[in-house]
Design an enzyme around this catalytic site. Structure first.
Site, PDB file in Angstrom:
ATOM      1  N   TYR A 111      61.428  60.588  24.638  1.00 30.41           N
ATOM      2  CA  TYR A 111      61.709  62.013  24.389  1.00 30.41           C
ATOM      3  C   TYR A 111      63.184  62.221  24.005  1.00 30.41           C
ATOM      4  CZ  TYR A 111      57.334  62.766  27.077  1.00 30.41           C
ATOM      5  OH  TYR A 111      56.050  62.733  27.572  1.00 30.41           O
ATOM      6  N   HIS A 155      54.572  54.034  29.667  1.00 27.64           N
ATOM      7  CA  HIS A 155      54.131  55.208  28.919  1.00 27.64           C
ATOM      8  C   HIS A 155      52.734  55.078  28.300  1.00 27.64           C
ATOM      9  CE1 HIS A 155      56.079  58.848  26.751  1.00 27.64           C
ATOM     10  NE2 HIS A 155      54.778  58.987  26.714  1.00 27.64           N
TER      11      HIS A 155
HETATM   12  N1  LIG Z   1      52.392  60.542  28.929  1.00 26.85           N
HETATM   13  C1  LIG Z   1      52.102  61.025  27.742  1.00 26.85           C
HETATM   14  O1  LIG Z   1      51.651  60.315  26.841  1.00 26.85           O
HETATM   15  C2  LIG Z   1      52.304  62.490  27.488  1.00 26.85           C
HETATM   16  C3  LIG Z   1      51.802  63.063  26.325  1.00 26.85           C
HETATM   17  C4  LIG Z   1      51.993  64.426  26.136  1.00 26.85           C
HETATM   18  C5  LIG Z   1      52.662  65.171  27.087  1.00 26.85           C
HETATM   19  N2  LIG Z   1      53.174  64.587  28.204  1.00 26.85           N
HETATM   20  C6  LIG Z   1      53.952  65.345  29.222  1.00 26.85           C
HETATM   21  O2  LIG Z   1      53.223  66.518  29.576  1.00 26.85           O
HETATM   22  C7  LIG Z   1      53.994  67.675  29.232  1.00 26.85           C
HETATM   23  C8  LIG Z   1      53.085  68.808  28.819  1.00 26.85           C
HETATM   24  O3  LIG Z   1      52.296  68.496  27.691  1.00 26.85           O
HETATM   25  P1  LIG Z   1      52.582  69.090  26.223  1.00 26.85           P
HETATM   26  O4  LIG Z   1      54.043  69.253  26.016  1.00 26.85           O
HETATM   27  O5  LIG Z   1      51.796  68.280  25.308  1.00 26.85           O
HETATM   28  O6  LIG Z   1      51.897  70.495  26.194  1.00 26.85           O
HETATM   29  P2  LIG Z   1      51.536  71.688  27.182  1.00 26.85           P
HETATM   30  O7  LIG Z   1      52.461  71.832  28.310  1.00 26.85           O
HETATM   31  O8  LIG Z   1      50.080  71.588  27.424  1.00 26.85           O
HETATM   32  O9  LIG Z   1      51.766  72.896  26.166  1.00 26.85           O
HETATM   33  C9  LIG Z   1      53.009  73.171  25.568  1.00 26.85           C
HETATM   34  C10 LIG Z   1      52.789  74.217  24.483  1.00 26.85           C
HETATM   35  O10 LIG Z   1      52.305  75.439  25.029  1.00 26.85           O
HETATM   36  C11 LIG Z   1      53.278  76.495  24.879  1.00 26.85           C
HETATM   37  N3  LIG Z   1      53.306  77.226  26.153  1.00 26.85           N
HETATM   38  C12 LIG Z   1      53.816  76.807  27.338  1.00 26.85           C
HETATM   39  N4  LIG Z   1      53.610  77.731  28.295  1.00 26.85           N
HETATM   40  C13 LIG Z   1      52.960  78.762  27.704  1.00 26.85           C
HETATM   41  C14 LIG Z   1      52.466  80.019  28.166  1.00 26.85           C
HETATM   42  N5  LIG Z   1      52.596  80.399  29.437  1.00 26.85           N
HETATM   43  N6  LIG Z   1      51.840  80.828  27.270  1.00 26.85           N
HETATM   44  C15 LIG Z   1      51.686  80.447  25.988  1.00 26.85           C
HETATM   45  N7  LIG Z   1      52.119  79.276  25.493  1.00 26.85           N
HETATM   46  C16 LIG Z   1      52.747  78.447  26.339  1.00 26.85           C
HETATM   47  C17 LIG Z   1      54.579  75.778  24.514  1.00 26.85           C
HETATM   48  O11 LIG Z   1      55.383  76.553  23.663  1.00 26.85           O
HETATM   49  P3  LIG Z   1      56.910  76.989  24.055  1.00 26.85           P
HETATM   50  O12 LIG Z   1      57.662  75.760  24.451  1.00 26.85           O
HETATM   51  O13 LIG Z   1      57.401  77.607  22.799  1.00 26.85           O
HETATM   52  O14 LIG Z   1      56.765  77.961  25.197  1.00 26.85           O
HETATM   53  C18 LIG Z   1      54.044  74.565  23.731  1.00 26.85           C
HETATM   54  O15 LIG Z   1      53.665  74.912  22.419  1.00 26.85           O
HETATM   55  C19 LIG Z   1      54.921  67.156  28.134  1.00 26.85           C
HETATM   56  O16 LIG Z   1      55.989  68.024  27.871  1.00 26.85           O
HETATM   57  C20 LIG Z   1      55.298  65.802  28.688  1.00 26.85           C
HETATM   58  O17 LIG Z   1      56.262  65.945  29.706  1.00 26.85           O
HETATM   59  C21 LIG Z   1      52.987  63.243  28.411  1.00 26.85           C
END
Ligand SMILES: NC(=O)c1ccc[n+]([C@@H]2O[C@H](COP(=O)([O-])OP(=O)(O)OC[C@H]3O[C@@H](n4cnc5c(N)ncnc54)[C@H](OP(=O)(O)O)[C@@H]3O)[C@@H](O)[C@H]2O)c1
Length: 300
Positions: free
Chosen positions: A45, A114
């Site tokens: 990241y 990861h």
């Molecule tokens: N291990 C892995 O392979 C892996 C893969 C993916 C993710 N992850 C981890 O999991 C975390 C979460 O997953 P993710 O980033 O894929 O997505 P997520 O948390 O499921 O969703 C993030 C998205 O939703 C929006 N959002 C957040 N809160 C909101 C709300 N209350 N209302 C409306 N929209 C909202 C964000 O936009 P804004 O930022 O503009 O609010 C962004 O577009 C990652 O950040 C990372 O730390 C790990």
């Protein structure tokens, strides 16, 4: 519902994927200020330094100590594409030490491999994590995107099983077989990308994944049943999706760069009726959809 409970990982953490270092600093500080006690980052990241700054500023002005905060970061194993060199034992230790330095910490709470892309070096990478844990540099060790076949390799090599597995989990990708396996093995389950069904999920340029585009094109997000369900409970769709996960005893990692959303995502103090939980079970559409280069669970 089983009696399985996550043992190590706080139930709501801040995700930081797709954040710059500056954004990670800002959001880490505000999330901690609002009551979050878990921050999830990763070497790839490229924002561990930002998380470190946010944490430092928060602790300077708080009664809390480093030990009150749970920090997760991840080893990039290599092997995603041909030129991406797979890390061996020494490479894994070096990469860990660099993360520790960037995070400005003397131990990591949870360190994950990861993905299973490390192929024939997965065992070496895992041995390095086991040794780092024994040396007291990591409290808990785990994996991410590892399936039953990858985890079984550890058993075959008489190695300890991970403390946690971080996987893509939401109502459209529920992975019942893997979840059952993890519960049976007492491995904590951390759900990522809980908010996939939102029509605005990762909608900004450069954020999307190939498969999400396809899902949006066929209108799955727009026709989401979660809008109605959220209305029934008087919460937002995001809060409903996060509660579904936490009620299943998965830890969650909602990512947002917006302070109001960060606060909102932490307020999930309601209960989803059992009948609605059972209905959601019927909405599973199968495989993961977030990784652009294909589902890592399918790596051999
Ligand atoms: N291990 C892995 O392979 C892996 C893969 C993916 C993710 N992850 C981890 O999991 C975390 C979460 O997953 P993710 O980033 O894929 O997505 P997520 O948390 O499921 O969703 C993030 C998205 O939703 C929006 N959002 C957040 N809160 C909101 C709300 N209350 N209302 C409306 N929209 C909202 C964000 O936009 P804004 O930022 O503009 O609010 C962004 O577009 C990652 O950040 C990372 O730390 C790990």
């Amino acid at each position: 519902m089983t009696n399985f409970k996550n043992q190590y990982v706080p139930s709501i953490g801040l995700g930081t994927y797709n954040m710059s270092s500056e954004e990670a600093e800002f959001t880490t500080f505000h999330a901690l200020k609002h009551g979050y006690r878990h921050i999830d980052t990763a070497t790839v990241y490229r924002n561990e330094d930002g998380v470190a700054e946010g944490l430092k500023t928060f602790l300077n002005d708080s009664d809390l100590k480093r030990e009150d905060i749970f920090i997760t970061t991840k080893l990039w194993p290599g092997g995603l594409v041909k030129v991406d060199r797979i890390k061996d034992y020494t490479g894994t230790v070096k990469s860990f030490e660099k993360s520790l330095m960037r995070l400005n910490l003397d131990y990591i709470d949870l360190y994950l491999i990861h993905s299973p892309h490390g192929k024939n070096k997965r065992i070496e990478q895992w041995r390095a994590l086991v040794d780092l844990k024994e040396a007291g540099k990591i409290k808990y060790i785990g994996v991410s995107n590892w399936g039953i076949n990858h985890l079984s390799e550890l058993k075959e090599n008489n190695l300890p099983m991970p403390d946690a597995n971080q996987i893509e989990l939401h109502p459209w990708s529920q992975k019942p077989e893997l979840v059952k396996f993890l519960r049976d093995q007492n491995i904590d389950i951390i759900a990522y990308s809980s908010l996939v069904p939102l029509s605005t999920w990762r909608h900004k340029d450069g954020e999307n994944s190939k498969k999400t585009n396809e899902m949006h094109e066929i209108g799955l997000s727009e026709n989401s049943p979660f809008k109605e369900l959220a209305k029934k409970y008087g919460v937002t769709e995001a809060q409903f999706l996060l509660k579904w996960a936490v009620q299943n005893n998965y830890a969650v990692l909602p990512k947002s760069i917006n302070i109001e959303r960060i606060k909102q995502n932490f307020e999930i103090n309601f209960l989803i009726d059992q009948s609605d939980m059972e209905y959601i079970t019927t909405l599973d559409k199968g495989d993961s959809i977030t990784w652009e280069y294909g589902d890592p669970l399918k790596i051999k």
